[in-house]
Design a protein around this motif. Structure first.
Motif, PDB file in Angstrom:
ATOM      1  N   HIS A 141      26.907  49.686  31.568  1.00  0.00           N
ATOM      2  CA  HIS A 141      27.716  50.816  32.026  1.00  0.00           C
ATOM      3  C   HIS A 141      27.002  51.563  33.138  1.00  0.00           C
ATOM      4  CE1 HIS A 141      28.843  50.241  27.766  1.00  0.00           C
ATOM      5  NE2 HIS A 141      30.054  50.616  28.146  1.00  0.00           N
ATOM      6  N   ASP A 142      27.791  52.261  33.956  1.00  0.00           N
ATOM      7  CA  ASP A 142      27.201  53.305  34.786  1.00  0.00           C
ATOM      8  C   ASP A 142      27.045  54.499  33.866  1.00  0.00           C
ATOM      9  OD1 ASP A 142      27.032  52.007  37.206  1.00  0.00           O
ATOM     10  OD2 ASP A 142      29.083  52.523  37.795  1.00  0.00           O
ATOM     11  N   LEU A 143      25.835  55.024  33.792  1.00  0.00           N
ATOM     12  CA  LEU A 143      25.599  56.150  32.889  1.00  0.00           C
ATOM     13  C   LEU A 143      25.410  57.429  33.697  1.00  0.00           C
ATOM     14  CD1 LEU A 143      24.854  57.471  30.135  1.00  0.00           C
ATOM     15  CD2 LEU A 143      22.500  56.728  30.550  1.00  0.00           C
ATOM     16  N   PHE A 144      26.227  58.435  33.399  1.00  0.00           N
ATOM     17  CA  PHE A 144      26.115  59.718  34.092  1.00  0.00           C
ATOM     18  C   PHE A 144      25.626  60.782  33.115  1.00  0.00           C
ATOM     19  CE2 PHE A 144      29.592  57.368  36.211  1.00  0.00           C
ATOM     20  CZ  PHE A 144      29.007  57.229  37.464  1.00  0.00           C
ATOM     21  N   VAL A 145      24.551  61.453  33.489  1.00  0.00           N
ATOM     22  CA  VAL A 145      23.948  62.488  32.646  1.00  0.00           C
ATOM     23  C   VAL A 145      23.579  63.693  33.514  1.00  0.00           C
ATOM     24  CG1 VAL A 145      22.965  61.200  30.698  1.00  0.00           C
ATOM     25  CG2 VAL A 145      21.817  61.145  32.902  1.00  0.00           C
ATOM     26  N   PRO A 146      23.388  64.865  32.902  1.00  0.00           N
ATOM     27  CA  PRO A 146      22.947  66.016  33.710  1.00  0.00           C
ATOM     28  C   PRO A 146      21.513  65.783  34.193  1.00  0.00           C
ATOM     29  CG  PRO A 146      23.751  66.705  31.540  1.00  0.00           C
ATOM     30  CD  PRO A 146      23.572  65.231  31.484  1.00  0.00           C
ATOM     31  N   ILE A 147      21.342  65.729  35.503  1.00  0.00           N
ATOM     32  CA  ILE A 147      20.022  65.460  36.069  1.00  0.00           C
ATOM     33  C   ILE A 147      19.574  66.643  36.913  1.00  0.00           C
ATOM     34  CG2 ILE A 147      18.749  63.986  37.697  1.00  0.00           C
ATOM     35  CD1 ILE A 147      20.393  61.635  36.603  1.00  0.00           C
ATOM     36  N   ASP A 148      18.339  67.031  36.684  1.00  0.00           N
ATOM     37  CA  ASP A 148      17.750  68.166  37.402  1.00  0.00           C
ATOM     38  C   ASP A 148      17.127  67.635  38.691  1.00  0.00           C
ATOM     39  OD1 ASP A 148      16.456  70.429  38.220  1.00  0.00           O
ATOM     40  OD2 ASP A 148      15.739  70.958  36.203  1.00  0.00           O
ATOM     41  N   GLN A 149      17.678  68.062  39.804  1.00  0.00           N
ATOM     42  CA  GLN A 149      17.104  67.642  41.070  1.00  0.00           C
ATOM     43  C   GLN A 149      17.069  68.843  41.993  1.00  0.00           C
ATOM     44  OE1 GLN A 149      19.152  64.430  43.008  1.00  0.00           O
ATOM     45  NE2 GLN A 149      17.337  63.835  44.139  1.00  0.00           N
ATOM     46  N   ASP A 150      15.951  69.072  42.638  1.00  0.00           N
ATOM     47  CA  ASP A 150      15.800  70.222  43.543  1.00  0.00           C
ATOM     48  C   ASP A 150      16.177  71.510  42.840  1.00  0.00           C
ATOM     49  OD1 ASP A 150      15.065  68.762  45.657  1.00  0.00           O
ATOM     50  OD2 ASP A 150      17.004  68.783  46.689  1.00  0.00           O
ATOM     51  N   ASP A 151      15.831  71.624  41.557  1.00  0.00           N
ATOM     52  CA  ASP A 151      16.078  72.881  40.863  1.00  0.00           C
ATOM     53  C   ASP A 151      17.539  73.138  40.530  1.00  0.00           C
ATOM     54  OD1 ASP A 151      14.022  74.218  39.939  1.00  0.00           O
ATOM     55  OD2 ASP A 151      14.059  75.863  41.387  1.00  0.00           O
ATOM     56  N   SER A 152      18.416  72.146  40.703  1.00  0.00           N
ATOM     57  CA  SER A 152      19.781  72.374  40.246  1.00  0.00           C
ATOM     58  C   SER A 152      20.250  71.162  39.444  1.00  0.00           C
ATOM     59  CB  SER A 152      20.719  72.696  41.402  1.00  0.00           C
ATOM     60  OG  SER A 152      20.868  71.600  42.236  1.00  0.00           O
ATOM     61  N   VAL A 153      21.033  71.435  38.412  1.00  0.00           N
ATOM     62  CA  VAL A 153      21.404  70.383  37.469  1.00  0.00           C
ATOM     63  C   VAL A 153      22.859  69.967  37.684  1.00  0.00           C
ATOM     64  CG1 VAL A 153      21.574  69.764  35.026  1.00  0.00           C
ATOM     65  CG2 VAL A 153      19.763  71.299  35.792  1.00  0.00           C
ATOM     66  N   ASN A 154      23.059  68.683  37.858  1.00  0.00           N
ATOM     67  CA  ASN A 154      24.394  68.129  38.050  1.00  0.00           C
ATOM     68  C   ASN A 154      24.505  66.781  37.355  1.00  0.00           C
ATOM     69  OD1 ASN A 154      26.509  69.416  39.411  1.00  0.00           O
ATOM     70  ND2 ASN A 154      25.343  69.363  41.316  1.00  0.00           N
ATOM     71  N   PHE A 155      25.711  66.427  36.938  1.00  0.00           N
ATOM     72  CA  PHE A 155      25.905  65.082  36.411  1.00  0.00           C
ATOM     73  C   PHE A 155      25.683  64.088  37.550  1.00  0.00           C
ATOM     74  CE2 PHE A 155      28.060  67.261  32.979  1.00  0.00           C
ATOM     75  CZ  PHE A 155      27.723  66.479  31.882  1.00  0.00           C
ATOM     76  N   SER A 156      24.808  63.102  37.314  1.00  0.00           N
ATOM     77  CA  SER A 156      24.542  62.086  38.323  1.00  0.00           C
ATOM     78  C   SER A 156      24.255  60.772  37.614  1.00  0.00           C
ATOM     79  CB  SER A 156      23.311  62.424  39.164  1.00  0.00           C
ATOM     80  OG  SER A 156      23.373  63.726  39.659  1.00  0.00           O
ATOM     81  N   LEU A 157      24.247  59.702  38.407  1.00  0.00           N
ATOM     82  CA  LEU A 157      23.974  58.380  37.864  1.00  0.00           C
ATOM     83  C   LEU A 157      22.531  58.310  37.378  1.00  0.00           C
ATOM     84  CD1 LEU A 157      25.163  55.452  37.565  1.00  0.00           C
ATOM     85  CD2 LEU A 157      24.066  54.964  39.758  1.00  0.00           C
TER      86      LEU A 157
END
Lengths: 344, 326
Positions: free
Chosen positions: A20-36
């Motif tokens: 599957h493509d798995l999308f989870v909340p990922i912290d990047q550059d201090d902001s959290v978004n659902f990403s692959l």
């Protein structure tokens, strides 16, 4: 019910990612978004509100309907077929999970939206309950409890300390759970007790939240009266007409259809639109809403009156993203209160 | 703060009742301690809603464009950074200064609720006050003393004009903080030090976060076109498509259109829901203008012509030297 410890989650992610493509909340550059999810990604389940909602997986900001090409008098239209993998969205909060169903009401009623249906069927929704609602949360005002299992989710999870409890809900959820059986442990009596306590605690916490007295049911839903109300002049004054609220909102679902205009060929796509924009619903004759007040009113009438008149539910889930993101702090909680939607 | 609020109410009340102004734009309290909102006052009874605290961050100057369509004379509370925006609006012929009374408010820096939130200090926040460089907060857990600078908005940390640069009335004659006079452009240098691939990757990543909400454009006091090209379907720009090329096109056009006019008030970055480094692009242009034309002064003097619209024979010709990454 099953459980897994936080330390073992990367293994679970990589297992799910195989098919599957798995999308989870990922912290990047201090902001959290659902990403692959990719190996080494900084997954963050502590932040409740991702910047934008996970609705983008079932209703992307931009997607192509078809390509077209003209040769002499011949016009060729090529439908775009999805060739993407099945996906899993892990960490969908109950408010966001509810929003999926609110979008279903619109896109899955006749005439069915083919692109939406395809994406909806291809995905598995792993929801996650909340233990520490934030000041800007008001899901309770829309009868959503922070630990509720919303209709349509495939798996429900709850993170307590470093344990993640995992409960398969739908057939798809059971299937996924079976594939992960090597990684999941059985829960103990003690665990179940811990879950019960956490659930009752959070239900108490929501009652203490600053917006807990907001109740849209208190609004008089007389359409004409609300539409003509003088309140709109006053509360739309500070609105700067950007689309922040609409684009971070899990339930906003208006879209526009446009063409990439090539010379002899092109692409027809649809993309999110915002009722806050001056060219929203622009037609050949002009625009039915020429002032920001009218556009502002449209957004809240849609959520609190028009949508409920069609589907008997409000088109807001109280996630509070707009509360945090509006550049001038004007948001739906203030609108509901002004319209009388408040318990004394 | 209390003293300032009384002054604000007094002047608003006086000017409204003597019909010196028929509208006042200021700040009112929001739902949370850490929230202040723009408010618009025409009735004397509403003057009492005016507040002044550590969260009055919005640059109110842009509201003048629309409000002056309905009101004859407006009184507006402006901080240092906001006053630069006001001057630029005047210079761009968007606002007639004769119709505005600026109440200048010296500012000691505004507090960013997101920074408090990241340290878990927002929840149960009951009280907060600033004493010089210290921030005293009271939460459920008790009183805490913090260093104010750690919680100020990024834009306040490099504030050059804590006091308004233009005003009809100054509500406090003391400067409340020292301005940072030397601009080191450190964050721009860091990007300039990248090689071209790294830099391309950096900006591609930044712009791809864009959700095209146009909050940066709409909050900006110098983004004041009656009809932005990104709202004009006839122009042939597929404005709403969420693809990298469109995102990049928007951000580059935005930055270039405010080049030389950007007053560096930092509102664009503050309101971006995806925390895109929008102001870094503005500041790169400010840095270039500083190096080429001398001191950058957008918003300082509305009667002086802008460097980028004023051609002189001896102006620097960028085509004479090869440019590019270091």
């Amino acid at each position: 019910m099953k459980k897994i410890t936080e330390e073992k989650l990367p293994e679970l992610y990589s297992h799910i990612s195989q098919n599957h493509d798995l999308f989870v909340p990922i912290d990047q550059d201090d902001s959290v978004n659902f990403s692959l999810w990719k190996d080494g990604a900084n997954v963050n389940f502590d932040v409740l509100k991702t910047n934008t909602s996970p609705k983008k997986y079932i209703f992307p900001q931009c997607e192509t309907f078809f390509n077209f090409k003209s040769e002499g008098k011949k016009l060729t239209i090529e439908r775009i077929k999805s060739e993407e993998k099945p996906y899993v969205v892990f960490g969908v909060r109950p408010c966001d999970a509810k929003s999926f169903r609110l979008l279903d009401n619109v896109f899955l009623s006749e005439p069915m939206d083919r692109l939406y249906e395809e994406k909806r069927n291809r995905g598995i929704i792993v929801s996650m309950g909340c233990n520490e609602p934030e000041d800007t949360c008001f899901c309770n005002s829309f009868s959503i409890l922070p630990n509720s299992i919303q209709e349509g989710v495939d798996v429900f999870t709850l993170k307590l300390g470093n344990k993640i409890f995992w409960e398969a809900i739908s057939e798809n959820g059971v299937e996924l759970t079976n594939k992960l059986s090597d990684l999941l442990d059985d829960v103990t009596e003690g665990d179940l007790k811990e879950i019960e306590i956490a659930k009752s605690q959070v239900n108490e916490k929501v009652k203490e939240l600053p917006f807990s007295n907001i109740d849209p049911n208190e609004i008089n839903r007389d359409l004409n009266e609300l539409f003509q109300s003088k309140i709109w002049d006053e509360i739309s004054k500070s609105c700067i007409g950007c689309g922040s609220c609409t684009f971070v909102c899990p339930t906003c679902h208006c879209y526009d259809i446009q063409d990439y205009d090539g010379n002899k060929s092109g692409e027809r796509y649809r993309c999110w639109d915002s009722c806050m924009y001056s060219e929203f619903t622009l037609m050949a004759h002009g625009n039915p809403r020429t002032t920001q007040k009218e556009r502002f009113r449209q957004r809240f009438m849609h959520k609190l009156v028009y949508y409920p008149n069609n589907f008997d539910e409000y088109a807001c889930v109280g996630c509070g993203r707009c509360v945090g993101k509006c550049p001038v702090n004007m948001n739906i909680t203030k609108v509901i209160r002004k319209l009388g939607g408040e318990n004394q | 703060m209390e003293e300032m609020i009384s002054k604000m109410k007094k002047i608003a009340y006086e000017d409204l009742s003597t019909k010196k102004v028929d509208r006042v734009i200021g700040f009112g309290k929001g739902d949370f301690i850490y929230e202040a909102n723009p408010i618009f006052i025409s009735n004397l009874e509403e003057v009492d809603l005016l507040v002044w605290d550590l969260f009055c961050v919005n640059n109110l100057s842009k509201y003048l464009i629309n409000e002056l369509k309905n009101y004859q004379k407006i009184g507006i509370f402006l901080k240092g950074c906001d006053s630069l925006g006001f001057n630029q609006l005047v210079k761009d012929n968007k606002v007639d200064p004769d119709n505005v009374i600026v109440y200048g408010v010296p500012c000691e820096g505004m507090i960013d609720p997101n920074k408090l939130s990241k340290k878990n200090l927002l929840k149960d926040l009951r009280y907060l006050r600033r004493v010089d460089e210290k921030l005293i907060i009271v939460t459920k857990q008790g009183e805490k003393e913090l260093i104010a600078k750690d919680y100020e908005y990024d834009k306040c940390l490099k504030c050059k004009h804590p006091n308004p640069v233009v005003y009809s009335e100054l509500l406090e004659s003391n400067t409340l903080r020292n301005s940072i006079l030397t601009d080191d452009f450190e964050e721009v240098d860091r990007i300039e030090d990248m090689n071209s691939e790294e830099r391309y990757e950096y900006w591609s990543e930044q712009f791809s976060k864009c959700i095209r909400c146009y909050a940066c454009r709409n909050i900006c006091p110098v983004c004041s076109c009656d009809k932005c090209i990104f709202d004009n379907l006839d122009i042939g720009v597929s404005g709403k498509a969420k693809v990298d090329s469109e995102d990049q096109f928007f951000h580059i056009v935005r930055a270039y259109h405010v080049a030389g006019r950007c007053v560096d008030c930092g509102e664009c970055s503050r309101v971006c829901p995806e925390s895109i480094a929008i102001d870094k692009l503005n500041r790169k242009i400010i840095k270039d203008i500083t190096e080429i034309y001398g001191e950058y002064d957008a918003g300082l003097n509305p009667s002086k012509s802008s460097v980028l619209v004023n051609y002189k024979l001896e102006d620097f010709d960028p085509f004479e030297t090869s440019k590019g990454g270091k």
